[in-house]
Design an enzyme around this catalytic site. Structure first.
Site, PDB file in Angstrom:
ATOM      1  N   LYS A 146      -2.442  16.764  -9.531  1.00 34.93           N
ATOM      2  CA  LYS A 146      -3.127  17.822  -8.473  1.00 34.93           C
ATOM      3  C   LYS A 146      -3.404  17.119  -7.177  1.00 34.93           C
ATOM      4  CE  LYS A 146      -5.460  21.471 -11.346  1.00 34.93           C
ATOM      5  NZ  LYS A 146      -6.675  22.119 -11.359  1.00 34.93           N
TER       6      LYS A 146
ATOM      7  N   ARG B 139      -4.563  24.325 -19.302  1.00 32.04           N
ATOM      8  CA  ARG B 139      -5.116  23.355 -18.327  1.00 32.04           C
ATOM      9  C   ARG B 139      -6.264  23.904 -17.457  1.00 32.04           C
ATOM     10  NH1 ARG B 139      -2.216  19.075 -14.085  1.00 32.04           N
ATOM     11  NH2 ARG B 139      -4.088  18.190 -13.263  1.00 32.04           N
TER      12      ARG B 139
ATOM     13  N   HIS C 217     -16.430  24.558 -12.398  1.00 37.32           N
ATOM     14  CA  HIS C 217     -15.749  24.412 -11.026  1.00 37.32           C
ATOM     15  C   HIS C 217     -15.726  25.610 -10.150  1.00 37.32           C
ATOM     16  CE1 HIS C 217     -14.598  20.635 -13.055  1.00 37.32           C
ATOM     17  NE2 HIS C 217     -13.797  20.130 -11.699  1.00 37.32           N
TER      18      HIS C 217
ATOM     19  N   HIS D 248     -18.991  16.261  -5.045  1.00 40.41           N
ATOM     20  CA  HIS D 248     -18.125  17.354  -5.970  1.00 40.41           C
ATOM     21  C   HIS D 248     -18.857  17.458  -7.499  1.00 40.41           C
ATOM     22  CE1 HIS D 248     -14.912  19.527  -7.823  1.00 40.41           C
ATOM     23  NE2 HIS D 248     -14.701  18.370  -8.468  1.00 40.41           N
TER      24      HIS D 248
ATOM     25  N   GLU E 296      -0.786  24.213 -14.786  1.00 43.27           N
ATOM     26  CA  GLU E 296      -1.886  25.108 -15.007  1.00 43.27           C
ATOM     27  C   GLU E 296      -1.622  26.553 -15.252  1.00 43.27           C
ATOM     28  OE1 GLU E 296      -6.105  25.859 -12.404  1.00 43.27           O
ATOM     29  OE2 GLU E 296      -5.419  23.920 -13.147  1.00 43.27           O
TER      30      GLU E 296
ATOM     31  N   ASN F 196     -11.131  23.265 -15.701  1.00 44.05           N
ATOM     32  CA  ASN F 196     -11.985  23.520 -14.387  1.00 44.05           C
ATOM     33  C   ASN F 196     -13.302  24.004 -15.043  1.00 44.05           C
ATOM     34  OD1 ASN F 196     -10.037  23.138 -12.335  1.00 44.05           O
ATOM     35  ND2 ASN F 196      -9.037  24.805 -13.263  1.00 44.05           N
TER      36      ASN F 196
ATOM     37  N   ARG G  41       9.961  15.080   1.527  1.00 45.67           N
ATOM     38  CA  ARG G  41      10.163  15.866   0.434  1.00 45.67           C
ATOM     39  C   ARG G  41       9.767  15.037  -1.192  1.00 45.67           C
ATOM     40  NH1 ARG G  41      14.507  17.983   3.157  1.00 45.67           N
ATOM     41  NH2 ARG G  41      14.179  19.710   4.157  1.00 45.67           N
TER      42      ARG G  41
ATOM     43  N   HIS H 216     -17.366  25.084  -7.048  1.00 46.56           N
ATOM     44  CA  HIS H 216     -16.379  24.835  -5.530  1.00 46.56           C
ATOM     45  C   HIS H 216     -17.000  25.978  -4.790  1.00 46.56           C
ATOM     46  CE1 HIS H 216     -12.282  23.586  -7.213  1.00 46.56           C
ATOM     47  NE2 HIS H 216     -13.252  22.732  -7.285  1.00 46.56           N
TER      48      HIS H 216
ATOM     49  N   LYS I 254      -7.883  14.562 -21.123  1.00 46.91           N
ATOM     50  CA  LYS I 254      -6.893  15.245 -19.843  1.00 46.91           C
ATOM     51  C   LYS I 254      -5.696  15.153 -20.241  1.00 46.91           C
ATOM     52  CE  LYS I 254      -6.757  16.050 -15.137  1.00 46.91           C
ATOM     53  NZ  LYS I 254      -7.592  15.980 -13.828  1.00 46.91           N
TER      54      LYS I 254
ATOM     55  N   GLU J 202     -17.953  15.036 -14.683  1.00 48.41           N
ATOM     56  CA  GLU J 202     -16.627  15.175 -15.107  1.00 48.41           C
ATOM     57  C   GLU J 202     -16.439  14.871 -16.471  1.00 48.41           C
ATOM     58  OE1 GLU J 202     -14.623  17.229 -14.042  1.00 48.41           O
ATOM     59  OE2 GLU J 202     -14.816  17.207 -11.529  1.00 48.41           O
TER      60      GLU J 202
END
Length: 373
Positions: free
Chosen positions: A151, A249, A256, A273, A245, A253, A129, A260, A235, A193
Site C-alpha cells: 500500500k 485484507r 483505522h 498514526h 483489499e 484496518n 509507470r 483516520h 500480515k 499495529e
C-alpha cells in the site's frame, strides 16, 4: 567506519503473490550488510529517500552497504512527519529522479518510517509507470505494518492515504537494531499495529503481548524479534490471499476507521498514526460490544493492554458543537466507505474480525462514550 553488526542471522517471511512475491528479512545488523541487497534488480543508479531525522542516523551506513551494488547513489532528504505526506514532498522525489536522469531500472530505497515508505512506494509506482523499490523500515510501525503489503499513498486534507496505488516492493529489510533509536512515543505507536493482529487473527499472540509488555517497552531483542516476525507472518498471510483489499485484507484496518478520522480531524501529526489507531481500536471494540459481537470483558482487556503500552484510550473531541457529526463526516470519506455507508472492522468474537456497517446513532453513542471515558 563499518558498523559492527551484533548478529548476521536473519529470518525470512515470504509474501506469496506470484511473480510479485518477495521476502521480508528480519534480523539485527541487516542494514550494513551488502548481502542484504543481493539479488535485487540490477541498475546503474539507486536513489535513497529518507528524512531529516533518519538521515543522520542511518544514511551513510546504507550508502556504504549499497556501494558495491550501484555505480551511483542519489539521496532525497524530506522533512519529517505526517504533515509532510503531501504532493509537495512527493514532487521533491520526482524532481530528483528527473534531475539525475534516472531510468526505469533505477532502484528506490525507502529509508525511514511509514511516511517515507508510503511516499517512496507511490513515487516508484508512478515514475515512468513503475520502477523497483525496496523498503528499509526504521520504525516499529513500518516494520510490522506499513512497509509490508504494497500500500502506497499520500494524504489529502480531507482524508488520509486517499491518493495512492497498490505497488509491491522488491524486498523489505527490517533491521531490528534501528528500533533502538526510536523515541519512546514512536515505539508505543508501533506497538498499536502489533496489538491489532491479536484481536483480528491470533489471540495467543495477544496473550503473549500481555505477558511481555515490559520486555517490549524495554526493547528486549528476542522479544522484539518475535513481535516483528509474528506480525509480518499474519500480515503476509492476509495479503497473500487478498492483495488489493477486495475482502479479507480489510480486517487489517481494525481501529483505522476511527483512527483516520482522529488524524484528519485533529490535523496530521498532532497524534501519531499509531496513537490514533490505538484509540481507534478501543472505539471499534466498544462498537463491537454495542452490536453484541463481544462482551465487556474483551473491551476492558484490550483497552488495558493499549493503555499499558503508553497509548491514548480516551478519544479527542474534534468539534465542540457537533463532535459525533464531525467524526461521522470524516469517516464517510474513508476508503472503506461504500455509497456513503461507513464500513467498520469489528471483532466478531476474540481472534476473528468482520467488516460491516453500523447505524449512525449507535456509532455516535460510541463516539461520545469514548470521548468521555
Amino acid at each position: 567506519m563499518q558498523h559492527q553488526t551484533s548478529s548476521s542471522s536473519s529470518e525470512h517471511v515470504q509474501i506469496h503473490l506470484g511473480d510479485r512475491s518477495y521476502s521480508i528479512v528480519i534480523g539485527a545488523g541487516l542494514l550494513d550488510l551488502p548481502s542484504s541487497y543481493e539479488g535485487l534488480p540490477s541498475a546503474v543508479s539507486a536513489v535513497i529517500v529518507t528524512n531529516e531525522t533518519v538521515a543522520p542516523l542511518y544514511l551513510s551506513r546504507l550508502q556504504a552497504a549499497l556501494a558495491s551494488h550501484f555505480d551511483t547513489i542519489h539521496v532525497v532528504t524530506l522533512p519529517d512527519g505526517e504533515a509532510f505526506k503531501t504532493w509537495e514532498s512527493l514532487n521533491l522525489i520526482f524532481d530528483a529522479l528527473l534531475r539525475h536522469g534516472c531510468d526505469r531500472k533505477t532502484v528506490l530505497f525507502a529509508l525511514g518510517g511509514g511516511v517515507i515508505g508510503d511516499m517512496t512506494g507511490f513515487a516508484a509506482a508512478s515514475y515512468m509507470r513503475g520502477v523497483p523499490f525496496v523498503q528499509v523500515p526504521t520504525t516499529l510501525l513500518a516494520q510490522v505494518d506499513s512497509s509490508v503489503g504494497g500500500k502506497t499513498a499520500i494524504n489529502h486534507p480531507m482524508g488520509k492515504n486517499m491518493i495512492g496505488a497498490f505497488y509491491q516492493p522488491q524486498r523489505v529489510i527490517c533491521d531490528l537494531e534501528t528500533l533502538n533509536t526510536l523515541p519512546p512515543r514512536e515505539l508505543s505507536a508501533g506497538l498499536a499495529e502489533v496489538i491489532k493482529y491479536g484481536p483480528i487473527a491470533d489471540m495467543a499472540f495477544l496473550e503473549w503481548m500481555e505477558a511481555h509488555v515490559a520486555e517490549l517497552l524495554a526493547r528486549d531483542p528476542s522479544t522484539m524479534a518475535y513481535a516483528v516476525r509474528r506480525s509480518c507472518e499474519i500480515k503476509a498471510d492476509v495479503v497473500g490471499q487478498d492483495e488489493r483489499e477486495s475482502g479479507l485484507r480489510a480486517i487489517l484496518n481494525f481501529g483505522h476507521t476511527f483512527g483516520h478520522a482522529i488524524e484528519a480531524g485533529m490535523g496530521y501529526g498532532r497524534w501519531l498514526h499509531g496513537e490514533a489507531v490505538g484509540c481507534g481500536m478501543v472505539m471499534a471494540a466498544r462498537l463491537s460490544q454495542r452490536l453484541g459481537l463481544v462482551d465487556e470483558g474483551f473491551v476492558l482487556r484490550l483497552t488495558r493492554l493499549i493503555e499499558r503500552v503508553g497509548l491514548p484510550v480516551v478519544a479527542p473531541v474534534l468539534d465542540a458543537a457537533d463532535n459525533a457529526g464531525r467524526y461521522l463526516a470524516l469517516m464517510r470519506v474513508d476508503k472503506k466507505s461504500e455509497a456513503g455507508e461507513i464500513k467498520f472492522v469489528l471483532i466478531n468474537g476474540a481472534g476473528q474480525a468482520l467488516v460491516q456497517s453500523a447505524p449512525d446513532h449507535v456509532v455516535a453513542e460510541v463516539i461520545e462514550t469514548s470521548c468521555r471515558a
